[in-house]
Design an enzyme around this catalytic site. Structure first.
Site, mmCIF file in Angstrom:
data_model
loop_
_atom_site.group_PDB
_atom_site.id
_atom_site.type_symbol
_atom_site.label_atom_id
_atom_site.label_comp_id
_atom_site.label_asym_id
_atom_site.label_seq_id
_atom_site.Cartn_x
_atom_site.Cartn_y
_atom_site.Cartn_z
ATOM 1 N N LYS A 1 13.514 -1.784 -1.245
ATOM 2 C CA LYS A 1 14.605 -0.841 -1.477
ATOM 3 C C LYS A 1 14.559 -0.358 -2.928
ATOM 4 O O LYS A 1 14.863 -1.100 -3.849
ATOM 5 C CB LYS A 1 15.975 -1.484 -1.208
ATOM 6 C CG LYS A 1 17.100 -0.459 -1.369
ATOM 7 C CD LYS A 1 18.349 -1.074 -1.916
ATOM 8 C CE LYS A 1 18.968 -0.498 -3.135
ATOM 9 N NZ LYS A 1 18.875 0.866 -3.506
ATOM 10 N N GLU B 1 15.338 -10.093 -13.031
ATOM 11 C CA GLU B 1 14.916 -9.544 -14.329
ATOM 12 C C GLU B 1 16.028 -8.613 -14.778
ATOM 13 O O GLU B 1 16.187 -7.522 -14.230
ATOM 14 C CB GLU B 1 13.598 -8.781 -14.113
ATOM 15 C CG GLU B 1 12.777 -8.655 -15.347
ATOM 16 C CD GLU B 1 12.513 -10.015 -15.956
ATOM 17 O OE1 GLU B 1 13.039 -10.230 -17.047
ATOM 18 O OE2 GLU B 1 11.835 -10.843 -15.327
ATOM 19 N N CYS C 1 14.003 -2.244 -20.298
ATOM 20 C CA CYS C 1 14.582 -3.579 -20.532
ATOM 21 C C CYS C 1 14.085 -4.110 -21.855
ATOM 22 O O CYS C 1 14.749 -4.913 -22.498
ATOM 23 C CB CYS C 1 14.150 -4.550 -19.445
ATOM 24 S SG CYS C 1 14.516 -3.969 -17.819
ATOM 25 N N GLU D 1 24.337 -4.320 -23.712
ATOM 26 C CA GLU D 1 23.207 -3.461 -23.375
ATOM 27 C C GLU D 1 23.696 -2.036 -23.115
ATOM 28 O O GLU D 1 24.524 -1.809 -22.238
ATOM 29 C CB GLU D 1 22.460 -3.980 -22.146
ATOM 30 C CG GLU D 1 21.158 -3.243 -21.952
ATOM 31 C CD GLU D 1 20.327 -3.777 -20.794
ATOM 32 O OE1 GLU D 1 19.130 -3.973 -20.986
ATOM 33 O OE2 GLU D 1 20.871 -3.963 -19.691
#
Ligand code: UN1
Length: 510
Positions: A191, A266, A300, A400
């Site tokens: 997905k 992750e 990331c 973040e």
């Protein structure tokens, strides 16, 4: 490869009416049971609709998992070197189509074309690496403590792997996950992010063309709450791999935990670059700009903090400002463009909110607003932004942002720098610029991140080394390298006794 009537319309020129793409289940392109679709648009120019994609449902997922489960029976018995050969063909096809894939990626995701080529290349690299793993996949043979007894360990596939991927590396990350899963004998239900379903479709087309048998790779597009949750909850999916936000990661971990399901996460990062007073400041400037504003800060691994020794703060900031002013924003398909758009309007809003917070915490040096001049007004552009005088615990230095926003933190010495690097709940990547070998080795020892760079920025991980982070960046698993196989395999320890008598371990040999 030039068949414009291909079920997914891969090679067709941009049409006035957007094409409708489909799921791929059990080797067939098929429509969702929902009967509805969603659009994917070009983030550099939202008038450009790339296509319509199936709005997947839990029923679609159930079909895909069933297909994957059926295919897993044969695939796990296909010798691993043979699985590797199919993967090799896939890698070669990706290489052959690199330019076409890269251009499609820039159009759908926005990253500049040189970076899109790098993203495809990373997919090619992991596919070749994992193809070779088909002839390694080493276990151990080791002496038994008893005479006339053999001991060894082997890896075996888990079954069906649920692969849930983000938009920021729309080809590399799916390949990082699917290649180790497949070579170790699992089958896949994939997905992709709803921001990059076209990239996913192009990849899956190539898996079919390379010869992965029907049902080994299944694609279901659609929303996380519908498709993602259904994959995580399905008891026949034995392992989940997810890259994305920490919030979604925690949501998935909670659901998967109820079934004690294998899960590789992750998640976020708040990566820092340390610049010591003895550093080559030109080199540091190159590394910082590339890490902070490459991919518009949407990696990331992107650097969102610079921790710099006080004597060189002004000098470094002057260089950063001069160079950042020259960065050109625009469509990534234009070779002269340095910085592409953010992925969507939600990202522009989020970055804007953090800039407002930043204005109350530090001093704005450059940028600070969405870029809407001329053609840019059709896309999701945001000016590269730098704040100075930021404190390590300020929100813009802790949370973040996933955009082109850099916080500069001044410190007195190496111990303060090292503390600042580690004062975050994340731990993916870090870097230090210094000419002093002793300081470099201290950083390699002290920084609490899964990746440390010396005299380079925080991005640029290679596929044959483990990739992943400490603390809330993940849950202890690693992607890439042979470490990736640990996510997708179960260990089996096997003892063969050829003594012809009962031998009791830990007892008869004492
Ligand atoms: C990511 O942003 O999740 O090291 C992946 C890098 C790339 C991979 C980034 N090779 O920046």
């Amino acid at each position: 490869m030039t068949d414009t009537a291909s079920p997914t319309g891969r090679s067709a020129p941009p049409a006035a009416e957007p094409r409708t793409f489909r799921h791929f289940i059990a080797g067939e392109w098929c429509e969702s049971t929902s009967g509805s679709t969603f659009e994917s648009v070009n983030p550099a120019d939202t008038r450009d609709v790339i296509g319509r994609f199936q709005q997947g449902t839990p029923a679609d997922v159930a079909m895909a998992v069933r297909a994957a489960d059926v295919a897993a029976g044969l695939w796990r018995r296909t010798p691993a070197p043979k699985r590797g050969e199919v993967m090799y063909a896939f890698a070669a096809l990706m290489a052959e189509h690199k330019e076409r894939l890269a251009r499609a990626m820039t159009r759908e995701m926005g990253k500049v074309i040189a970076e899109a080529r790098g993203d495809v290349q990373e997919g090619i690299d992991i596919a070749f690496l994992m193809a070779g793993e088909g002839r390694r996949m080493f276990g151990d043979t080791t002496p038994s403590e008893l005479p006339d007894k053999w001991a060894m360990s082997i890896r075996q596939p888990i079954g069906v792997a649920g692969i849930i991927t983000p938009w920021n590396f729309p080809m590399a990350i799916p390949c990082w996950k699917m290649m180790p899963a497949l070579v170790s004998g699992n089958t896949v239900v994939f997905k992709p992010s709803s921001d990059t379903p076209h990239c996913a479709t192009l990849l899956v087309e190539l898996t079919a063309e390379a010869g992965f048998p029907a049902g080994t790779v299944n694609l279901v597009t659609g929303a996380g709450a519908e498709v993602g949750d259904a994959i995580v909850d399905n008891p026949d999916v034995g392992v989940i791999s997810f890259t994305g936000s920490s919030a979604t990661g925690k949501h998935i971990a909670t659901r998967a935990g109820r079934q004690l399901k294998r899960l590789s996460l992750e998640l976020g990062g708040k990566n820092a670059i340390v610049v010591m007073a003895d550093a080559d400041l030109d080199l540091a400037t190159d590394g910082i700009l590339w890490s902070a504003f490459g991919t518009t800060g949407q990696r990331c691994t992107a650097a969102s903090r610079v921790v710099v020794e006080r004597p060189v703060v002004d000098d470094l900031l002057a260089r950063l400002e001069t160079r950042a002013r020259k960065l050109r924003l625009g469509s990534g398909l234009d070779d002269a463009v340095d910085v592409g758009p953010l992925i969507n309007v939600g990202a522009v809003d989020k970055v804007g909110r953090y800039v407002e917070i930043g204005r109350t915490e530090g001093e704005l040096v450059i940028g600070g607003e969405a870029a809407r001049d001329g053609e840019l007004g059709h896309g999701h552009f945001f000016a590269p932004t730098i704040f100075r005088d930021v404190a390590p615990m300020d929100r813009i230095a802790q949370e973040e942002i996933f955009g082109p926003v850099l916080s500069v933190i001044a410190v007195d010495d190496y111990p303060a720098a090292s503390t600042a690097v580690n004062q975050t709940r994340y731990g993916l990547s870090s870097s230090i610029f210094t000419r002093d070998a002793n300081t470099a080795f201290r950083a390699m020892r002290d920084f609490e991140t899964g990746i440390v760079y010396v005299n380079a920025g925080t991005t640029g991980a290679e596929t044959h080394l483990p990739f992943g982070g400490w603390k809330e960046t993940g849950n202890g698993h690693r992607e890439a390298g042979h470490a990736a196989l640990d996510t997708y395999t179960e260990w089996k320890s096997i003892y063969v006794d050829f003594s012809g008598r009962l031998q009791r371990a830990q007892i008869d040999n004492q």
